[in-house]
Design a protein around this motif. Sequence first.
Motif, short mmCIF file in Angstrom:
data_model
loop_
_atom_site.label_atom_id
_atom_site.label_comp_id
_atom_site.label_asym_id
_atom_site.label_seq_id
_atom_site.Cartn_x
_atom_site.Cartn_y
_atom_site.Cartn_z
N ASP A 399 0.28 -1.50 -0.18
CA ASP A 399 -0.02 0.23 0.03
C ASP A 399 1.19 1.08 0.27
OD1 ASP A 399 -2.48 -1.21 0.58
OD2 ASP A 399 -0.42 -2.81 2.21
N SER A 400 1.57 1.11 1.18
CA SER A 400 2.88 2.73 0.52
C SER A 400 3.81 2.10 -0.29
CB SER A 400 3.51 2.54 2.41
OG SER A 400 4.03 0.87 2.69
N PHE A 401 4.35 1.02 -1.30
CA PHE A 401 4.59 1.41 -2.68
C PHE A 401 3.90 2.13 -3.23
CE2 PHE A 401 6.63 -1.19 -5.78
CZ PHE A 401 7.75 -0.32 -6.10
N ASN A 402 2.67 1.46 -3.18
CA ASN A 402 1.73 2.26 -4.77
C ASN A 402 1.06 3.94 -4.30
OD1 ASN A 402 0.88 -0.21 -5.06
ND2 ASN A 402 -0.91 -0.51 -4.47
N THR A 403 1.29 4.44 -2.92
CA THR A 403 1.10 5.25 -2.73
C THR A 403 2.46 6.38 -3.08
OG1 THR A 403 0.61 5.10 -0.48
CG2 THR A 403 0.92 7.56 -1.01
N ILE A 404 4.48 5.50 -2.90
CA ILE A 404 4.66 6.12 -3.51
C ILE A 404 4.94 5.98 -5.58
CG2 ILE A 404 7.69 5.40 -4.25
CD1 ILE A 404 7.08 4.49 -1.02
N LEU A 405 4.58 4.80 -5.91
CA LEU A 405 4.49 5.26 -6.94
C LEU A 405 3.35 6.23 -7.56
CD1 LEU A 405 4.46 0.86 -7.30
CD2 LEU A 405 6.43 2.53 -8.13
N ARG A 406 2.42 6.56 -7.21
CA ARG A 406 1.95 7.46 -7.76
C ARG A 406 2.08 8.86 -7.97
NH1 ARG A 406 -2.70 4.75 -4.55
NH2 ARG A 406 -4.04 3.19 -7.13
N LEU A 407 2.78 8.63 -6.87
CA LEU A 407 3.90 10.79 -6.74
C LEU A 407 5.15 10.27 -8.24
CD1 LEU A 407 4.35 10.85 -2.63
CD2 LEU A 407 3.17 12.43 -4.71
N ALA A 408 5.67 9.50 -7.80
CA ALA A 408 6.47 8.80 -8.79
C ALA A 408 5.91 8.60 -10.68
CB ALA A 408 7.32 8.02 -8.23
N LEU A 409 4.83 8.41 -10.57
CA LEU A 409 3.94 8.98 -11.60
C LEU A 409 3.82 9.89 -12.33
CD1 LEU A 409 3.13 6.92 -13.85
CD2 LEU A 409 0.89 7.03 -13.11
N VAL A 410 3.44 10.90 -11.14
CA VAL A 410 3.85 11.98 -11.69
C VAL A 410 4.96 12.97 -11.38
CG1 VAL A 410 2.40 14.89 -11.01
CG2 VAL A 410 1.31 12.47 -10.62
N LEU A 411 5.92 12.84 -10.64
CA LEU A 411 6.83 13.96 -10.29
C LEU A 411 7.78 13.34 -11.29
CD1 LEU A 411 6.53 15.06 -6.36
CD2 LEU A 411 6.05 15.54 -8.32
N GLY A 412 8.12 11.80 -11.20
CA GLY A 412 9.13 11.00 -11.59
C GLY A 412 9.55 12.22 -13.16
N PRO A 413 8.20 12.17 -14.31
CA PRO A 413 9.05 12.76 -15.35
C PRO A 413 9.37 13.75 -15.01
CG PRO A 413 6.17 11.24 -15.18
CD PRO A 413 7.44 11.76 -13.75
N ILE A 414 8.25 14.54 -14.38
CA ILE A 414 8.58 15.78 -14.10
C ILE A 414 10.33 16.37 -14.41
CG2 ILE A 414 8.28 18.16 -13.05
CD1 ILE A 414 5.45 17.43 -12.59
N LEU A 415 10.05 15.59 -12.84
CA LEU A 415 12.03 15.59 -12.56
C LEU A 415 12.91 15.87 -13.33
CD1 LEU A 415 11.81 14.66 -8.62
CD2 LEU A 415 12.75 17.28 -9.91
N SER A 416 12.53 13.78 -13.95
CA SER A 416 13.79 13.76 -15.38
C SER A 416 13.55 13.96 -16.48
CB SER A 416 13.80 12.11 -15.28
OG SER A 416 12.37 11.93 -15.87
N GLY A 417 12.55 14.96 -16.34
CA GLY A 417 12.72 15.72 -17.78
C GLY A 417 13.41 16.95 -17.28
N LEU A 418 12.69 17.83 -15.79
CA LEU A 418 14.29 19.21 -16.03
C LEU A 418 14.92 18.26 -16.18
CD1 LEU A 418 11.47 20.65 -13.28
CD2 LEU A 418 11.99 21.68 -15.43
N VAL A 419 15.05 17.84 -15.15
CA VAL A 419 16.72 17.48 -14.97
C VAL A 419 17.67 16.67 -16.09
CG1 VAL A 419 18.81 15.78 -14.31
CG2 VAL A 419 16.93 16.70 -12.40
N THR A 420 17.24 16.70 -17.43
CA THR A 420 17.47 15.99 -18.38
C THR A 420 17.84 17.07 -19.25
OG1 THR A 420 16.36 14.02 -18.49
CG2 THR A 420 17.53 14.94 -20.99
N TYR A 421 16.86 18.27 -19.05
CA TYR A 421 16.45 19.76 -20.06
C TYR A 421 18.16 20.85 -19.46
CZ TYR A 421 15.33 24.37 -21.93
OH TYR A 421 15.94 25.25 -22.01
N TRP A 422 17.82 19.97 -18.45
CA TRP A 422 19.82 21.19 -17.69
C TRP A 422 20.77 20.77 -18.10
CZ3 TRP A 422 16.56 21.85 -12.61
CH2 TRP A 422 15.66 22.40 -12.94
N ILE A 423 20.69 19.25 -18.16
CA ILE A 423 22.11 18.61 -18.48
C ILE A 423 22.50 18.69 -19.83
CG2 ILE A 423 22.74 16.64 -18.72
CD1 ILE A 423 21.66 15.65 -16.53
#
Lengths: 471, 254
Positions: A399-423
Amino acid sequence: MIVRRWVEGVDERLDGSSFISRNLRKVFPDHWAFMLGEIALYSFLLLVLTGTFLSFFYLASHQPVTYAGPYQPLQGQTVSAAYDSVMRLSFEVRAGLVMRQMHHWAALVFMAAIIAHLIRVFFTGAFRKPREISWLIGIGLFLSGIGAGFTGYSLPDDALSGAGLRIAYSIILSIPFVGTWLAYLFFGGEFPGPDILNRLLVLHIFIIPLAIFTLLGAHLAVVWHQTHTQFRAPGRTEDTVTGTPVWPKFALKSIGLAFTTFGVIALLGGLFQVNPIWLYGPFVPYSTASPSQPDYYIGWLEGLLRLWPNWEFHVFGHTIGELLLPGLVVPGLVFTILALWPFLEARLSGDHEWHHFAQHPREAPVRSAFGAAGVAFFVVLVLAGGNDVVAKFLGIEVDSFNTILRLALVLGPILSGLVTYWICRDLRDRPLHPLAAPPSVTFRRNAAGGFDEIETEPPVAGHATEEPDRR
Amino acid sequence: MSAVAGSETAVRRRILRYGLLLAVAGQILWSFRPAPGRALTAQEAAGRALYEANCSTCHGLQAEGSGSGPSLHGVGPAAVDFMLSTGRMPLADPAAQPIRQPPRFDPQEIAAIVAYLTAIAPGGPGIPEVDPQAGALPRGAQVFLNNCSGCHGAGAIGDSVGGGQIAPSLYASSARQIGEAVRFGPGVMPKFATADLSEQDLNSIARYVLWIRDHGDRGGLQLGRVGAVAEGFVAVVIGLGLLLVVIRLTGSKT
């Protein structure tokens, strides 16, 4: 060379059009990342070979039979003829199991190669004008591969096949208005349906492979005609291709890669158990298996189902089931965006030029950012598809893993996108990559202990250069 | 009248006082009662000592339960024997799911605690007699796949079942422990009475679970029997990985 003489002989008899010899001299760039598509091609070839073998023994029938093979825990149990035939393949047919396993591993490697190839083409901008057609065909191949994988997974009629089909059935049911009708049409009735195995078999060994062959042929023909892209390097231009000629070097190397692919897949098939249907047991409508996962290339769709909240909508007195959005709408959107990307990018950047140079990811930070976001989205969803197994492996609660994944599904793409952009932006604004811009002056130590300055020639990047006729 | 009244109040007070004293003494004595209304056997007495030293803080002196452990009335010998022989009890952290550990007590001590708890908190399923050799593999497979694999996994390797609980791997369980777990249902696991699964079914399940531990591995390494997640990992990391190394080594870098 014998081959050359043979080809010249054919050429002569075909009225010296020199069609063959011209094509044999065609030049192919040989950057390593351009071989990914070939790996997919050769995995597909092996899929056809092993699949043909399997089809000699497989029986697409729900007919109940009593298992009487050597696997003790099933002896005397009633199983479907389909399951029985796959059990026979796995336990009695000589080399049957290794063929089955190679077929399954080949499918997994095939899809991995397709995805890697897609990622390579995306990040290098190789889909840009005039290569949008190859891109679209490629997406078609990707979809066909998913279809082939799903139908194949459903054929053994074991507990996992049934679980997958049940989900497919429910997703079809969730389509507004026509869902029930479609589900009945496809399954031939109430789940599991009397005809489904037969239809899956026709799809799996005829219609989908035919589609893949056709698309593959078109893909290769277009690539042959338009040529590969290549990276910018000294001595290369937009109008020429630098690389190895088809015959003999490129062809021999490619054949070598074919056998290497076969070898790696055979190794997997011989060393690692895959889909042990005897442990899962035959499909029984009222029992569920666990861990119950599809293969990873469908796993991301399963992940969407597992993470999606149970939303139900009522529109005009009509209930829209909770499976519609995660099961059809979101995947549909993902594939639409993916397919239309070349056109979207051209529209957004205003770049409608022809390009024959591949780009480095840093040359297009925005595209690379979107690509990284997409990869993150895919990875999170694949993990979500196996949430029970991964959570147990990590020692955390599902259950907590699902919560983490839901967050990651939203934040993961945003963060990796931003970091990639900067790099990418950072790298782009720096002086050229040392590989792309080799030092034009080097120093060599001389006998006196001092240094001599030496002008270096630009490296000869290929073995041949030609000016292709792409129009 | 007043004298009479006074002596009456004095009597009443005395009665009250002795009554209270008696009640307290009774309470104290009651808590030391030989529960079954008879003297404890030597084994039960040994069990009582162990119980009070190791379990009563959570389960209460009378097995009536407390804030940190459930009542043990009616759980039955199967439960107690299972919890102790799998090392789940005594529990270290009352909030966590009990997990299998090396047992704290030897078989004699366990038998003593079982005997004591049976004496003071009777009822519940007894320790089943499980004989795997008397079971039939096909029946075991069928019953296991229909009733157990949904939580424990088709390969009996265990899986997460939600609510923060794990259905553990069954590879360390003995036939007897399998029988006990089925009959009393530890934690969130359902209990199966003889009406649901007969003695013979139990023998068969035990036989099957013990059998697949060292069989069913046709086809090579098993990848932990977790299915597609591990298979995908191997295909991508080993399969595609090896091929990437090959093309990287043979292809040009520019």
